[in-house]
Design a protein around this motif. Structure first.
Motif, PDB file in Angstrom:
ATOM      1  N   ARG A   1       3.443 125.871   3.874  1.00 33.79           N
ATOM      2  CA  ARG A   1       3.231 126.660   4.871  1.00 33.79           C
ATOM      3  C   ARG A   1       2.975 125.353   6.438  1.00 33.79           C
ATOM      4  N   ASP A   2       2.593 123.723   6.437  1.00 28.37           N
ATOM      5  CA  ASP A   2       2.836 123.544   7.170  1.00 28.37           C
ATOM      6  C   ASP A   2       3.409 122.380   6.854  1.00 28.37           C
ATOM      7  N   ALA A   3       4.097 121.674   5.748  1.00 29.48           N
ATOM      8  CA  ALA A   3       4.462 120.792   5.734  1.00 29.48           C
ATOM      9  C   ALA A   3       5.128 120.312   7.062  1.00 29.48           C
ATOM     10  N   GLU A   4       6.187 121.397   6.869  1.00 27.04           N
ATOM     11  CA  GLU A   4       6.668 120.588   8.259  1.00 27.04           C
ATOM     12  C   GLU A   4       6.369 120.337   9.798  1.00 27.04           C
ATOM     13  N   ALA A   5       4.976 121.040  10.013  1.00 27.18           N
ATOM     14  CA  ALA A   5       4.717 121.003  10.990  1.00 27.18           C
ATOM     15  C   ALA A   5       3.646 119.447  11.153  1.00 27.18           C
ATOM     16  N   PHE A   6       2.838 119.225  10.139  1.00 27.86           N
ATOM     17  CA  PHE A   6       2.769 118.129   9.676  1.00 27.86           C
ATOM     18  C   PHE A   6       4.668 116.801  10.113  1.00 27.86           C
ATOM     19  N   LYS A   7       5.065 116.959   9.401  1.00 28.98           N
ATOM     20  CA  LYS A   7       6.160 115.537   9.731  1.00 28.98           C
ATOM     21  C   LYS A   7       6.773 115.569  11.384  1.00 28.98           C
ATOM     22  N   GLU A   8       6.632 116.742  11.918  1.00 25.22           N
ATOM     23  CA  GLU A   8       7.431 116.919  13.327  1.00 25.22           C
ATOM     24  C   GLU A   8       6.092 115.850  13.956  1.00 25.22           C
ATOM     25  N   PHE A   9       4.983 115.220  13.582  1.00 27.07           N
ATOM     26  CA  PHE A   9       4.225 115.302  14.424  1.00 27.07           C
ATOM     27  C   PHE A   9       4.584 113.618  13.913  1.00 27.07           C
ATOM     28  N   GLY A  10       4.567 113.375  12.534  1.00 32.53           N
ATOM     29  CA  GLY A  10       4.940 112.327  12.078  1.00 32.53           C
ATOM     30  C   GLY A  10       3.165 111.733  11.365  1.00 32.53           C
ATOM     31  N   LEU A  11       3.198 112.909  10.428  1.00 31.92           N
ATOM     32  CA  LEU A  11       1.836 112.602   9.816  1.00 31.92           C
ATOM     33  C   LEU A  11       2.576 113.223   8.119  1.00 31.92           C
ATOM     34  N   ASP A  12       1.800 112.242   7.690  1.00 38.68           N
ATOM     35  CA  ASP A  12       1.424 112.333   6.240  1.00 38.68           C
ATOM     36  C   ASP A  12       1.173 113.520   5.332  1.00 38.68           C
ATOM     37  N   PHE A  13       1.491 114.573   4.466  1.00 34.36           N
ATOM     38  CA  PHE A  13       0.779 115.985   4.001  1.00 34.36           C
ATOM     39  C   PHE A  13      -0.141 115.263   3.184  1.00 34.36           C
ATOM     40  N   ALA A  14      -1.280 114.500   3.593  1.00 33.50           N
ATOM     41  CA  ALA A  14      -1.771 113.645   1.990  1.00 33.50           C
ATOM     42  C   ALA A  14      -2.753 114.540   1.680  1.00 33.50           C
ATOM     43  N   ALA A  15      -3.848 114.619   0.550  1.00 30.99           N
ATOM     44  CA  ALA A  15      -4.554 115.592   0.041  1.00 30.99           C
ATOM     45  C   ALA A  15      -4.792 115.045  -1.540  1.00 30.99           C
ATOM     46  N   SER A  16      -5.886 114.963  -2.441  1.00 27.10           N
ATOM     47  CA  SER A  16      -5.949 114.730  -3.520  1.00 27.10           C
ATOM     48  C   SER A  16      -7.482 115.329  -3.895  1.00 27.10           C
ATOM     49  N   PHE A  17      -7.565 115.846  -5.851  1.00 26.25           N
ATOM     50  CA  PHE A  17      -8.716 116.976  -5.688  1.00 26.25           C
ATOM     51  C   PHE A  17      -9.126 116.057  -6.934  1.00 26.25           C
ATOM     52  N   ILE A  18      -9.829 116.018  -6.875  1.00 27.65           N
ATOM     53  CA  ILE A  18     -11.521 116.726  -8.330  1.00 27.65           C
ATOM     54  C   ILE A  18     -11.415 117.802  -8.573  1.00 27.65           C
ATOM     55  N   PHE A  19     -11.035 117.859  -9.760  1.00 33.73           N
ATOM     56  CA  PHE A  19     -11.574 119.658  -9.928  1.00 33.73           C
ATOM     57  C   PHE A  19     -12.009 119.977 -11.234  1.00 33.73           C
ATOM     58  N   GLY A  20     -13.936 120.221 -12.092  1.00 34.81           N
ATOM     59  CA  GLY A  20     -13.862 120.353 -12.822  1.00 34.81           C
ATOM     60  C   GLY A  20     -14.988 121.478 -13.229  1.00 34.81           C
ATOM     61  N   GLY A  21     -14.673 122.235 -14.168  1.00 35.91           N
ATOM     62  CA  GLY A  21     -15.993 122.807 -14.683  1.00 35.91           C
ATOM     63  C   GLY A  21     -16.088 123.077 -15.902  1.00 35.91           C
ATOM     64  N   GLN A  22     -16.949 124.636 -16.345  1.00 33.84           N
ATOM     65  CA  GLN A  22     -16.271 125.597 -17.937  1.00 33.84           C
ATOM     66  C   GLN A  22     -16.662 126.857 -17.099  1.00 33.84           C
ATOM     67  N   ILE A  23     -15.750 126.835 -17.997  1.00 31.23           N
ATOM     68  CA  ILE A  23     -15.551 128.460 -17.936  1.00 31.23           C
ATOM     69  C   ILE A  23     -15.754 128.777 -19.963  1.00 31.23           C
ATOM     70  N   GLY A  24     -16.953 129.853 -19.895  1.00 26.15           N
ATOM     71  CA  GLY A  24     -16.968 130.476 -21.074  1.00 26.15           C
ATOM     72  C   GLY A  24     -17.593 129.506 -22.443  1.00 26.15           C
ATOM     73  N   HIS A  25     -17.043 129.883 -23.072  1.00 26.78           N
ATOM     74  CA  HIS A  25     -17.154 129.161 -24.105  1.00 26.78           C
ATOM     75  C   HIS A  25     -16.735 127.454 -24.643  1.00 26.78           C
ATOM     76  N   GLU A  26     -15.191 127.996 -23.841  1.00 28.87           N
ATOM     77  CA  GLU A  26     -14.515 126.269 -23.505  1.00 28.87           C
ATOM     78  C   GLU A  26     -15.137 125.110 -23.309  1.00 28.87           C
ATOM     79  N   PRO A  27     -14.739 123.855 -23.931  1.00 31.41           N
ATOM     80  CA  PRO A  27     -15.513 122.783 -23.665  1.00 31.41           C
ATOM     81  C   PRO A  27     -15.751 122.706 -21.700  1.00 31.41           C
ATOM     82  N   PRO A  28     -16.626 121.340 -21.314  1.00 31.81           N
ATOM     83  CA  PRO A  28     -16.487 121.357 -19.673  1.00 31.81           C
ATOM     84  C   PRO A  28     -14.653 120.218 -20.060  1.00 31.81           C
ATOM     85  N   ARG A  29     -14.311 120.409 -18.502  1.00 28.71           N
ATOM     86  CA  ARG A  29     -13.295 119.587 -18.361  1.00 28.71           C
ATOM     87  C   ARG A  29     -13.140 119.524 -16.784  1.00 28.71           C
TER      88      ARG A  29
END
Length: 237
Positions: free
Chosen positions: A94-122
């Protein structure tokens, strides 16, 4: 800029994030970078965000509220991580082209973790393309943002059998080292400690510069580093 850390040890997960988004002589903004999605007794998921704030908030808006998102139906953490990656791709389409028009990088990096049910945390790191990797026993942590200053202490201390308290202490020292060396990372901090198999968040605190433990840790670590340096032998040449 920002600095976020996710640590995985045998006894659980530790998440730590700062709250600075930009900094200058007269222009400093703070925004929370930790989002907690919890259904006690069933699942706990934590998302740390780094990069363009507009992208991060757009992704979080795609995922909330939890009750109306695919996260509530995810059967395991890999499936949940794909949901986050898909939300990131949707924002990109949705937004990458608009970022590019303004000379901006589409920069994002996430850390995601947790636990669901009986599965070990990840614990996962999600890249701007929506793809992701998972921690291993050899590399039980992820960093996003301004990571170089806080990496050495984690490499030397954190192992799978490290206790949750020691992992949290190490994360705070890593963050303090970064704050001392880089103006773009700043207080307050968000710290979440998740105990494996608890399926609920018991420790989630906001830490400011006046926090007694943080002040003690900051002072003691600096003093002991100087003492260790002074105790080292002088070069022989």
């Amino acid at each position: 800029m920002t600095y976020c850390i996710g640590l995985q040890v045998d006894s659980g997960l530790v998440f730590l994030s700062d709250s600075r988004t930009n900094a200058g002589v007269d222009h400093i903004n703070t925004f929370r970078k930790m989002t907690v999605l919890e259904r006690p007794g069933d699942r706990v998921m934590v998302l740390l965000t780094s990069g363009n704030l507009a992208i991060s908030q757009a992704v979080i808006n795609e995922l909330k509220p939890m009750e109306s998102s695919l996260l509530v139906d995810a059967k395991n953490m890999v499936e949940a991580t794909r949901v986050v990656g898909d939300a990131l791709r949707k924002v990109y389409s949705r937004d990458a082209e608009a970022f590019k028009e303004f000379g901006l990088d589409f920069a994002a990096s996430f850390i995601f973790g947790g636990q669901i049910g009986h599965e070990p945390p990840r614990l996962f790191q999600i890249y701007a393309a929506g793809n992701f990797i998972e921690t291993t026993r050899e590399t039980p942590y992820f960093q996003v943002g301004e990571s170089k200053y806080g990496k050495p202490i984690i490499d030397r201390v954190v192992e799978p059998n490290t206790s949750l308290k020691d992992a949290a202490k190490c994360a705070l020292i890593s963050m303090d080292s970064t704050i001392r060396s880089n103006l773009s990372v700043g207080m307050p901090l968000d710290l979440l400690i998740y105990e494996a198999d608890s399926l609920t968040v018991k420790t989630h605190v906001s830490i400011g510069m006046d926090d007694p433990y943080y002040k003690q840790l900051r002072s003691s670590w600096g003093d002991r580093l100087r003492q260790a340096f002074n105790d080292m032998p002088d070069p022989s040449y």
